[in-house]
Scaffold this motif. Structure first.
Motif, PDB file in Angstrom:
ATOM      1  N   VAL A 254       0.850  -1.190   0.000  1.00 16.10           N
ATOM      2  CA  VAL A 254       0.000   0.000   0.000  1.00 16.10           C
ATOM      3  C   VAL A 254       0.888   1.243   0.000  1.00 16.10           C
ATOM      4  N   GLY A 255       0.557   2.194  -0.892  1.00 15.17           N
ATOM      5  CA  GLY A 255       1.239   3.480  -0.929  1.00 15.17           C
ATOM      6  C   GLY A 255       0.293   4.574  -0.451  1.00 15.17           C
ATOM      7  N   LEU A 256       0.684   5.314   0.576  1.00 17.42           N
ATOM      8  CA  LEU A 256      -0.160   6.365   1.149  1.00 17.42           C
ATOM      9  C   LEU A 256       0.464   7.738   0.867  1.00 17.42           C
ATOM     10  N   ALA A 257      -0.348   8.637   0.309  1.00 19.44           N
ATOM     11  CA  ALA A 257       0.117  10.006   0.044  1.00 19.44           C
ATOM     12  C   ALA A 257       0.102  10.803   1.357  1.00 19.44           C
ATOM     13  N   VAL A 258       1.237  11.369   1.715  1.00 22.43           N
ATOM     14  CA  VAL A 258       1.357  12.136   2.975  1.00 22.43           C
ATOM     15  C   VAL A 258       2.087  13.463   2.687  1.00 22.43           C
ATOM     16  N   PRO A 259       1.896  14.502   3.494  1.00 26.25           N
ATOM     17  CA  PRO A 259       0.901  14.569   4.584  1.00 26.25           C
ATOM     18  C   PRO A 259      -0.320  15.338   4.115  1.00 26.25           C
ATOM     19  N   ARG A 260      -1.476  14.790   4.216  1.00 25.07           N
ATOM     20  CA  ARG A 260      -2.720  15.521   3.933  1.00 25.07           C
ATOM     21  C   ARG A 260      -3.793  15.030   4.897  1.00 25.07           C
ATOM     22  N   PHE A 261      -4.307  13.857   4.620  1.00 23.97           N
ATOM     23  CA  PHE A 261      -5.303  13.313   5.529  1.00 23.97           C
ATOM     24  C   PHE A 261      -4.629  12.545   6.679  1.00 23.97           C
ATOM     25  N   PHE A 262      -3.408  12.050   6.411  1.00 22.56           N
ATOM     26  CA  PHE A 262      -2.576  11.449   7.459  1.00 22.56           C
ATOM     27  C   PHE A 262      -1.169  12.035   7.309  1.00 22.56           C
ATOM     28  N   ASP A 263      -0.582  12.451   8.428  1.00 24.50           N
ATOM     29  CA  ASP A 263       0.804  12.930   8.378  1.00 24.50           C
ATOM     30  C   ASP A 263       1.762  11.782   8.077  1.00 24.50           C
ATOM     31  N   GLN A 264       1.383  10.612   8.492  1.00 24.92           N
ATOM     32  CA  GLN A 264       2.178   9.394   8.273  1.00 24.92           C
ATOM     33  C   GLN A 264       1.266   8.199   8.507  1.00 24.92           C
ATOM     34  N   PHE A 265       1.773   6.998   8.133  1.00 26.47           N
ATOM     35  CA  PHE A 265       0.982   5.800   8.386  1.00 26.47           C
ATOM     36  C   PHE A 265       0.745   5.655   9.892  1.00 26.47           C
ATOM     37  N   PRO A 266      -0.469   5.335  10.309  1.00 26.42           N
ATOM     38  CA  PRO A 266      -0.754   5.149  11.731  1.00 26.42           C
ATOM     39  C   PRO A 266       0.112   4.038  12.322  1.00 26.42           C
ATOM     40  N   THR A 267       0.453   4.219  13.592  1.00 25.61           N
ATOM     41  CA  THR A 267       1.305   3.243  14.271  1.00 25.61           C
ATOM     42  C   THR A 267       0.670   1.856  14.282  1.00 25.61           C
ATOM     43  N   ALA A 268      -0.613   1.780  14.525  1.00 19.81           N
ATOM     44  CA  ALA A 268      -1.301   0.475  14.570  1.00 19.81           C
ATOM     45  C   ALA A 268      -1.179  -0.242  13.221  1.00 19.81           C
ATOM     46  N   ALA A 269      -1.315   0.511  12.122  1.00 16.98           N
ATOM     47  CA  ALA A 269      -1.196  -0.086  10.787  1.00 16.98           C
ATOM     48  C   ALA A 269       0.228  -0.580  10.547  1.00 16.98           C
ATOM     49  N   CYS A 270       1.222   0.203  10.983  1.00 20.75           N
ATOM     50  CA  CYS A 270       2.625  -0.197  10.786  1.00 20.75           C
ATOM     51  C   CYS A 270       2.954  -1.462  11.572  1.00 20.75           C
ATOM     52  N   LEU A 271       2.454  -1.547  12.812  1.00 23.70           N
ATOM     53  CA  LEU A 271       2.726  -2.742  13.622  1.00 23.70           C
ATOM     54  C   LEU A 271       2.101  -3.990  12.988  1.00 23.70           C
ATOM     55  N   ALA A 272       0.897  -3.867  12.494  1.00 22.80           N
ATOM     56  CA  ALA A 272       0.231  -5.006  11.846  1.00 22.80           C
ATOM     57  C   ALA A 272       0.969  -5.403  10.566  1.00 22.80           C
ATOM     58  N   ALA A 273       1.395  -4.407   9.772  1.00 21.76           N
ATOM     59  CA  ALA A 273       2.100  -4.689   8.510  1.00 21.76           C
ATOM     60  C   ALA A 273       3.458  -5.346   8.771  1.00 21.76           C
ATOM     61  N   ALA A 274       4.156  -4.864   9.833  1.00 23.77           N
ATOM     62  CA  ALA A 274       5.458  -5.459  10.164  1.00 23.77           C
ATOM     63  C   ALA A 274       5.295  -6.916  10.565  1.00 23.77           C
ATOM     64  N   GLU A 275       4.222  -7.183  11.280  1.00 24.98           N
ATOM     65  CA  GLU A 275       3.945  -8.572  11.683  1.00 24.98           C
ATOM     66  C   GLU A 275       3.726  -9.480  10.482  1.00 24.98           C
ATOM     67  N   LEU A 276       3.128  -8.941   9.424  1.00 20.89           N
ATOM     68  CA  LEU A 276       2.783  -9.736   8.223  1.00 20.89           C
ATOM     69  C   LEU A 276       3.801  -9.593   7.093  1.00 20.89           C
ATOM     70  N   ASN A 277       4.865  -8.807   7.298  1.00 22.37           N
ATOM     71  CA  ASN A 277       5.817  -8.497   6.216  1.00 22.37           C
ATOM     72  C   ASN A 277       5.086  -7.906   5.012  1.00 22.37           C
ATOM     73  N   PHE A 278       4.128  -7.051   5.304  1.00 25.18           N
ATOM     74  CA  PHE A 278       3.299  -6.423   4.277  1.00 25.18           C
ATOM     75  C   PHE A 278       3.780  -4.984   4.083  1.00 25.18           C
ATOM     76  N   PRO A 279       4.319  -4.643   2.899  1.00 24.31           N
ATOM     77  CA  PRO A 279       4.951  -3.333   2.703  1.00 24.31           C
ATOM     78  C   PRO A 279       3.970  -2.156   2.778  1.00 24.31           C
ATOM     79  N   LEU A 280       4.326  -1.177   3.576  1.00 23.96           N
ATOM     80  CA  LEU A 280       3.626   0.104   3.611  1.00 23.96           C
ATOM     81  C   LEU A 280       4.618   1.182   3.194  1.00 23.96           C
ATOM     82  N   ILE A 281       4.191   2.043   2.244  1.00 27.04           N
ATOM     83  CA  ILE A 281       5.104   3.031   1.654  1.00 27.04           C
ATOM     84  C   ILE A 281       4.448   4.403   1.718  1.00 27.04           C
TER      85      ILE A 281
END
Length: 535
Positions: free
Chosen positions: A78-105
């Motif tokens: 998932v690629g998220l455009a920042v900063p507008r609606f989110f300054d950065q990926f939420p911490t909860a989303a990053c922790l879940a993605a790290a657990e699954l080796n799911f790339p967040l950009i």
């Protein structure tokens, strides 16, 4: 293309991976822009999702559930455009993605999504075009070699060079048929095979599992076999080679420094078809040669061989010399006669194995069949023991006649092996001479004649040969006591010594050998008991 490669493109050079970096080798199938509250129905496996985050949930639990759902859907990342609606990926989303080796950009807001989409799609199309171009090239090269190849090795070497990998062709019984060893650093398969000229046992141990064999026999699709790290054996891809529905070989490619990809799979599928055509053609040629060989061998066995110039040239083509010394070999299967379909298939498998073994021992492989019997010619001094070691089975027996010079004697050799058929023991091989004594004791007149001919044949054709034979028989009756023998024959001891020395020189007798003594004493007893006028 892989997500890691996409990050090298101009439009994503300022992007930042914030979670799941170990999943960057995932493949991008397509780029999709979705800004709906529930994007799951609109995306599918292989998509790289771009979003502004406008509709993303604000609750941590919902954010985690969304990441779990996208990963489960098989997205590349998932690629998220920042900063507008989110300054950065939420911490909860990053922790879940790290657990699954799911790339967040995270992507800078000023970079248009259509620029990213266009660049990635163009790269994907370029890779597809390159893939198709390489695939067509490999296909055309394999078609070319299919027309020009003189052996399975030619096709194997061409395939190995085209995909830059180690390629091995294996018979379904295990032996190697051809191989191409690619010089990958640390390729243990290549080094072991080159050193020992056989496929390392560890390489195909897993394939011997019945599940693998069943899959290979019933499917034309390649089968991936995992690596064996403890034996330094890399991953392999096995493609079955079928002729109609018969599995005739296994085509291996060995994973080197780069993982096996779709192009490799297509290449081995093309090659397996080309190899099947080549093997089928070789079988047709072998069938014609076999028919010629059957006719030739049957004419020798039946005593109908006519030594015309054409027939002699044919024998030379088959690898036989009309003045050579040959024995007749006979393999007998413990199978009911008339033979069942299973028995015939087993005989054919045994015949193919026998042919391969004869070729390995550099001997012409021309066979003839009669029910559960296989006949073939063996040159003098042939290592029968070596051949039998690979055939040895509890329901098979091998018999070999005495050697004779010239084609006209082949029929006599054939009669010899046929005569000992009732005395064969399954699971053993026998020379004709080994069974003579047993057959004599059972009253076999043909065995008795052969026994006498073998024992005294060299003396019967010379002047005074009958006197030398009588002298040896008298020596046998007296227990090889020279004084008693001389008295029985009423000759001087020096005369006796002269006769025995001459018999030894002409007939090759060794009176110090216990077997020679036994055979002479047996001959004396037979002649005395049956009052046979041998001389």
């Amino acid at each position: 293309m892989e997500l890691l490669d996409a990050l090298q493109l101009h439009s994503l050079q300022q992007a930042r991976v914030v979670a799941g970096s170990q999943g960057l080798h995932r493949t991008i199938r397509w780029v999709h822009i979705v800004d709906l509250p529930d994007p799951l129905p609109w995306v599918q496996s292989g998509d790289f999702l771009l979003t502004t985050g406008y509709s993303w949930p604000r609750e941590e639990a919902e954010q985690r559930n969304l990441i779990y759902g996208l990963a489960k859907q098989g997205l590349t990342g998932v690629g998220l455009a920042v900063p507008r609606f989110f300054d950065q990926f939420p911490t909860a989303a990053c922790l879940a993605a790290a657990e699954l080796n799911f790339p967040l950009i995270e992507i800078p807001w000023e970079i248009p999504f259509n620029t990213i989409t266009e660049e990635i799609h163009n790269s994907i199309l370029a890779q597809h075009y390159k893939f198709q171009e390489q695939s067509v090239y490999i296909h055309n090269e394999l078609l070319r070699v299919a027309l020009e190849a003189t052996s399975l090795q030619d096709i194997t070497s061409t395939l190995g060079r085209l995909i830059a990998r180690t390629v091995i062709i294996q018979h379904t019984d295990g032996p190697l048929l051809a191989d191409y060893m690619h010089a990958d650093e640390g390729n243990q398969v290549s080094m072991q095979t080159a050193e020992h000229e056989v496929l390392p046992k560890e390489l195909y141990t897993q394939v011997e599992d019945k599940r693998y064999l069943t899959t290979l026999r019933s499917s034309t699709q390649p089968l991936r076999v995992s690596a064996i790290p403890e034996n330094s054996i890399p991953a392999r891809l096995i493609c079955p080679i079928h002729i109609k529905r018969e599995l005739v070989g296994l085509l291996w490619i060995v994973e080197g420094e780069s993982p096996i990809g779709e192009l490799d799979i297509r290449a081995v599928q093309y090659a397996s078809i080309v190899m099947a055509l080549h093997i089928s053609q070789q079988r047709a040629l072998a069938s014609l040669e076999a028919q010629m060989g059957y006719s030739f061998l049957d004419s020798l066995l039946e005593g109908h061989f006519n030594p015309t110039p054409q027939a002699l040239r044919r024998s030379e083509v088959l690898g036989f010399n009309s003045e050579g010394v040959y024995s007749v070999g006979m393999i007998v299967l413990n199978s009911q006669v008339p033979m069942s379909r299973e028995g015939i298939l087993k005989r054919e498998q045994l015949a193919e194995h026998l042919k391969r073994r004869l070729y390995e021992l550099q001997t012409p492989a021309v066979l003839s069949f009669t029910q559960n019997q296989i006949f073939f010619l063996l040159p003098d001094q042939f290592p029968v023991g070596e051949m039998w070691a690979t055939i040895n089975a509890p329901d098979v027996s091998l018999a070999v006649s005495r050697p004779y010079r010239g084609f006209e004697k082949v029929q006599q050799s054939y009669k010899e092996v046929c005569s000992i058929m009732p005395h064969l023991v399954f699971g053993q091989f026998h020379y004709y001479e080994d069974l003579l004594v047993a057959r004599i004791l059972m009253g076999d007149k043909e065995a008795r004649s052969s026994f006498f001919e073998k024992l005294f044949g060299p003396l019967r054709g010379i002047k005074n040969g009958d006197i030398l034979i009588k002298t040896m028989l008298a020596a046998a009756r007296s227990g090889f006591h020279l004084k008693n023998t001389a008295e029985e024959l009423r000759i001087h001891p020096k005369t006796l010594r002269y006769r025995l020395d001459r018999a030894i020189t002409i007939g090759g007798f060794d009176f110090g050998n216990t077997e020679t003594q036994f055979n002479l004493q047996l001959a004396a007893r037979i002649l005395a008991l049956e009052d046979v006028h041998f001389l």
